[in-house]
Structures are given as C-alpha cells and as structure tokens.
Motif scaffolding. Sequence first.
Motif, PDB file in Angstrom:
ATOM      1  N   ALA A   1       6.804  -6.300   3.945  1.00 40.65           N
ATOM      2  CA  ALA A   1       5.710  -5.360   4.209  1.00 40.65           C
ATOM      3  C   ALA A   1       5.512  -5.166   5.709  1.00 40.65           C
ATOM      4  CB  ALA A   1       4.421  -5.845   3.553  1.00 40.65           C
TER       5      ALA A   1
ATOM      6  N   GLU B   1       3.993   5.819   2.743  1.00 41.13           N
ATOM      7  CA  GLU B   1       3.667   5.183   1.461  1.00 41.13           C
ATOM      8  C   GLU B   1       4.773   5.363   0.423  1.00 41.13           C
ATOM      9  OE1 GLU B   1       0.301   5.772  -1.976  1.00 41.13           O
ATOM     10  OE2 GLU B   1      -0.373   5.887   0.107  1.00 41.13           O
ATOM     11  N   GLU B   2       5.329   6.561   0.350  1.00 40.05           N
ATOM     12  CA  GLU B   2       6.393   6.839  -0.609  1.00 40.05           C
ATOM     13  C   GLU B   2       7.623   5.962  -0.335  1.00 40.05           C
ATOM     14  OE1 GLU B   2       9.108  10.681  -2.063  1.00 40.05           O
ATOM     15  OE2 GLU B   2       8.071  10.776  -0.129  1.00 40.05           O
ATOM     16  N   GLN B   3       8.002   5.857   0.933  1.00 39.99           N
ATOM     17  CA  GLN B   3       9.161   5.054   1.309  1.00 39.99           C
ATOM     18  C   GLN B   3       8.909   3.571   1.073  1.00 39.99           C
ATOM     19  OE1 GLN B   3       9.268   6.536   5.293  1.00 39.99           O
ATOM     20  NE2 GLN B   3      10.649   8.217   4.788  1.00 39.99           N
ATOM     21  N   THR B   4       7.713   3.114   1.424  1.00 40.25           N
ATOM     22  CA  THR B   4       7.348   1.709   1.230  1.00 40.25           C
ATOM     23  C   THR B   4       7.392   1.337  -0.242  1.00 40.25           C
ATOM     24  OG1 THR B   4       6.002   1.708   3.235  1.00 40.25           O
ATOM     25  CG2 THR B   4       5.518   0.007   1.598  1.00 40.25           C
ATOM     26  N   ARG B   5       6.850   2.202  -1.085  1.00 43.71           N
ATOM     27  CA  ARG B   5       6.860   1.954  -2.523  1.00 43.71           C
ATOM     28  C   ARG B   5       8.293   1.880  -3.041  1.00 43.71           C
ATOM     29  NH1 ARG B   5       8.611   4.139  -6.479  1.00 43.71           N
ATOM     30  NH2 ARG B   5       8.953   6.121  -5.464  1.00 43.71           N
ATOM     31  N   ALA B   6       9.118   2.830  -2.625  1.00 45.79           N
ATOM     32  CA  ALA B   6      10.498   2.883  -3.116  1.00 45.79           C
ATOM     33  C   ALA B   6      11.292   1.648  -2.667  1.00 45.79           C
ATOM     34  CB  ALA B   6      11.178   4.165  -2.657  1.00 45.79           C
TER      35      ALA B   6
ATOM     36  N   SER C   1       9.962  -1.324  -1.933  1.00 46.55           N
ATOM     37  CA  SER C   1       9.377  -2.461  -2.645  1.00 46.55           C
ATOM     38  C   SER C   1       9.835  -2.530  -4.089  1.00 46.55           C
ATOM     39  CB  SER C   1       7.849  -2.389  -2.595  1.00 46.55           C
ATOM     40  OG  SER C   1       7.407  -2.497  -1.263  1.00 46.55           O
ATOM     41  N   GLU C   2       9.992  -1.372  -4.718  1.00 45.15           N
ATOM     42  CA  GLU C   2      10.399  -1.308  -6.119  1.00 45.15           C
ATOM     43  C   GLU C   2      11.914  -1.219  -6.294  1.00 45.15           C
ATOM     44  OE1 GLU C   2       8.187   1.860  -7.966  1.00 45.15           O
ATOM     45  OE2 GLU C   2       6.258   0.916  -7.491  1.00 45.15           O
TER      46      GLU C   2
ATOM     47  N   ASP D   1      13.812   1.245  -5.756  1.00 48.84           N
ATOM     48  CA  ASP D   1      13.981   2.502  -6.471  1.00 48.84           C
ATOM     49  C   ASP D   1      14.919   3.422  -5.681  1.00 48.84           C
ATOM     50  OD1 ASP D   1      13.731   4.964  -7.742  1.00 48.84           O
ATOM     51  OD2 ASP D   1      11.576   5.147  -7.377  1.00 48.84           O
TER      52      ASP D   1
END
Length: 122
Positions: free
Chosen positions: A46, A56-61, A63-64, A66
Amino acid sequence: MTQAQPPIPGTTVFDGEQAQKGYALNKMCYAFNSAEQRAAFKADEAGFMRAWGLNEEQTRAISERDVLGLLAAGGNVYYLAKFAGILGLDVQDLGAAQTGLNKEAFKARLVAQNQQPDTLAA
C-alpha cells in the motif's frame, strides 16, 4: 490517411489515452527491474503504491491481482510483466488471464493459431 481499426471485443487497446492514464502504474512496474524496489513493494504494498501515485482503480487492481483491471487502468503488458514476475507469473500467465483460459489452454491456442495460414498476407 489511416483508417481507424475496429475494436477487438474483450480487449483494451493501449493507445495514447491509455498511456497517459497508466503512466504512474507503468512507471511503478518498470521500477521492479530493481531487486531493491521489488523488496520494498513486498514489504509494504500500500505504501509503495501511494509513493508512486497510483489512483484508486490501479491500487485496487494491483491489490486484487486483477490483470484485466490493470490493463483497463492503463497498464501496458510489457510493464505489467515486471509486476507479474514478482508473483511468479510470466507473460503467458497474463495472456491466459486476459482470455479467460488456463495457461495450458492458452499455450495450445497460440500453437493452433501459429499453424493457421497467414490470411493477412493475401
């Protein structure tokens, strides 16, 4: 004058807009060429992503894990391969994820496509 290419269903075309959108993500992934940067990511994902300015979109992807989300977030497959390497994955794993196939099925598909006559040369 060049004619615009029709969209390919299920793909994200990496164009100038995507390059701008994914600049921070791709820059971060390029940093994974360094063992020190890979270790820093593993120690604090993080914090590492914040330091590189991921949205946020990149961080989520990230982290997941994806892959399709990373491509949609502006990721370039060549830079994402550096991230995949941290996870013990290779470009064929990324291709399999993009196509919804397992790696063996993806490899078989590549072999089958390479055995087809070249219809573009006609």
